[in-house]
Enzyme design. Structure first.
Site, PDB file in Angstrom:
ATOM      1  N   VAL A 185       0.808  -1.229   0.000  1.00 13.58           N
ATOM      2  CA  VAL A 185       0.000   0.000   0.000  1.00 13.58           C
ATOM      3  C   VAL A 185       0.841   1.279   0.000  1.00 13.58           C
ATOM      4  O   VAL A 185       0.318   2.369   0.197  1.00 13.58           O
ATOM      5  CB  VAL A 185      -0.995   0.029   1.190  1.00 13.58           C
ATOM      6  N   LYS A 186       2.131   1.168  -0.251  1.00 13.48           N
ATOM      7  CA  LYS A 186       2.958   2.367  -0.244  1.00 13.48           C
ATOM      8  C   LYS A 186       3.021   3.009  -1.646  1.00 13.48           C
ATOM      9  O   LYS A 186       2.654   2.386  -2.642  1.00 13.48           O
ATOM     10  CB  LYS A 186       4.373   2.015   0.246  1.00 13.48           C
ATOM     11  N   THR A 187       3.518   4.253  -1.684  1.00 12.07           N
ATOM     12  CA  THR A 187       3.563   5.014  -2.939  1.00 12.07           C
ATOM     13  C   THR A 187       4.299   4.245  -4.043  1.00 12.07           C
ATOM     14  O   THR A 187       3.877   4.230  -5.196  1.00 12.07           O
ATOM     15  CB  THR A 187       4.239   6.386  -2.720  1.00 12.07           C
TER      16      THR A 187
END
Ligand code: PLP
Length: 400
Positions: A185-187
């Site tokens: 779910v990170k950039t």
């Protein structure tokens, strides 16, 4: 924030390279791998992009935080100062090394409160670990000065703030070591993965060896390598690194989208009475992974949060009532619910934490709503969303 929203052909191509070579491990097998070194390539790209001397890829962001501490010599009996608003990985990474987390207040930056840091320093303090939550940073100049005066390490957790800057420098590259996460779910995502960056050659060597059972990585016979010190296995796989490589090459595109979407929503909320924004230290530029704002009081924040949900406005979090990111809900930590015996130092530290007062942080987190900025929204969707948010906030204030 999530890079997975834009997963596509570039990511598939890099993974296919690895599948075609069949070498799923990042070290060795030079003859078989047909020139494919995804983990190494990603490390080189991170070093170039962030103007930092060393990047070490690891199996997760949590591993990155833990390895950053280990590589710089933090362990049993040492205290690490961390904020009460963060992801649980912060204390997990500290505890794993037998060190003691010292959890302190945050301020309106939603990161470490400088006065709280100062009053928490003890003879056992070894490191200060600011967590650049939701895309924005702590006052890093102030923390650097404190670290210098007290001979402490500054370890940045930039897991949620990749692409943000402070006085022109990439977040993560300002302290002695900095950590990134590439979880799903990170950039920028690699599925699972993380990285530590540093300009310290000794720490870099420690990270390289420690994350691979202490292997010295000299020569091309893995079995014959020596082990200058103990290690563990926190290697990233080539498959994960391949996804990360494709995603990292798109970082400018991702950050530009975050900034564009953030601005549309922020411009809509800015004129509202009873809405203020998190403060960003002078010289800081957010990555815009989230938009954070404060309402007048806890009850208003709860009402607006409820109203957002009722109107289909997802990915807006009221962390005060959320069980992951704020001290209020860390009962398993406060109650010392460990599967294995904890050292007496850690137990004493956690007993003190149970009694500790976080009124100041409650004041900020209680009034804060934190809205994830998605990459996949169309311009029309963001505008619609901004308008719906304004309507919700105005209607809650009108009905008070
Ligand atoms: C995601 C995250 C981590 C841990 O990363 P994982 O890759 O999920 O282990 C650490 N710190 C913060 C602030 C994070 O958001």
């Amino acid at each position: 924030m999530p890079g997975f929203e834009l997963f596509g052909d570039a990511e598939r191509k890099e993974v296919k390279d690895v599948l075609d070579s069949g070498v799923l491990m990042r070290y060795g097998f030079d003859g078989l791998r047909k020139g494919q070194w995804k983990a190494k390539d990603l490390e080189t790209e991170i070093e170039k992009r962030f103007a930092v001397q060393h990047a070490q890829l690891l199996s997760s962001g949590t591993a990155a935080v833990s390895m950053a501490l280990a590589a710089s010599g933090v362990g049993a009996g040492d205290e690490v100062i961390m904020p009460c608003f963060t992801f649980v990985a912060s204390f997990e990474a500290i505890l794993m090394l037998g060190a003691t987390p010292v959890v302190v207040d945050i301020d309106d930056t939603l990161t470490l409160d400088i006065d709280a840091v100062k009053t928490s320093i003890s003879p056992k303090t070894k490191a200060i670990m600011p967590v650049h939550m939701c895309g924005s940073m702590a006052n890093l100049d102030a923390l650097k000065t404190i670290c210098k005066n007290h001979d402490l390490l500054l370890i940045e957790d930039a897991c949620q703030a990749i692409g943000g800057t402070y006085k022109g420098q990439a977040l993560g590259t300002i302290g002695d070591l900095g950590c990134f996460s590439f979880d799903f779910v990170k950039t920028v995502t690699s599925g699972e993965g993380g990285a530590v960056v540093t300009n310290n050659t000794q720490y870099a060597k420690h990270l390289d060896h420690f994350s691979d059972h202490g292997h010295d990585h000299i020569g091309n016979d893995r079995g014959a390598e020596t082990h200058p010190f103990l290690g563990y296995n926190f290697r990233i796989s080539e498959l994960n690194a391949a996804v990360g490589l494709a995603q990292f090459r798109r970082i400018d595109e991702f950050i530009a989208l975050q900034k564009k979407h953030y601005k549309i929503i922020r411009d809509a909320l800015e004129p509202l009475d009873g809405v203020t924004f998190r403060s960003v230290p002078e010289g800081g530029e957010e990555s815009c992974a989230f938009l954070n704002f404060f309402l007048e009081d806890l009850e208003t924040a709860r009402e607006v949060s409820k109203m957002f949900k009722a109107n289909g406005l997802d990915v807006c979090f009221h962390y005060y009532d959320n069980n992951w990111h704020y001290i209020r809900k860390w009962d398993h930590l406060k109650m010392k619910k460990s599967l294995y015996p904890l050292s007496s130092e850690i137990q004493t530290g956690l007993d003190a934490l149970k009694e500790k007062n976080f009124t100041k942080s409650d004041y900020y987190i209680g009034r804060n709503l934190s809205c994830l900025v998605k990459l996949s929204w169309s311009k029309a969707e963001v505008e619609q969303r901004a308008k719906a948010m304004v309507d919700c906030i105005q209607s809650v204030y009108a009905n008070r």
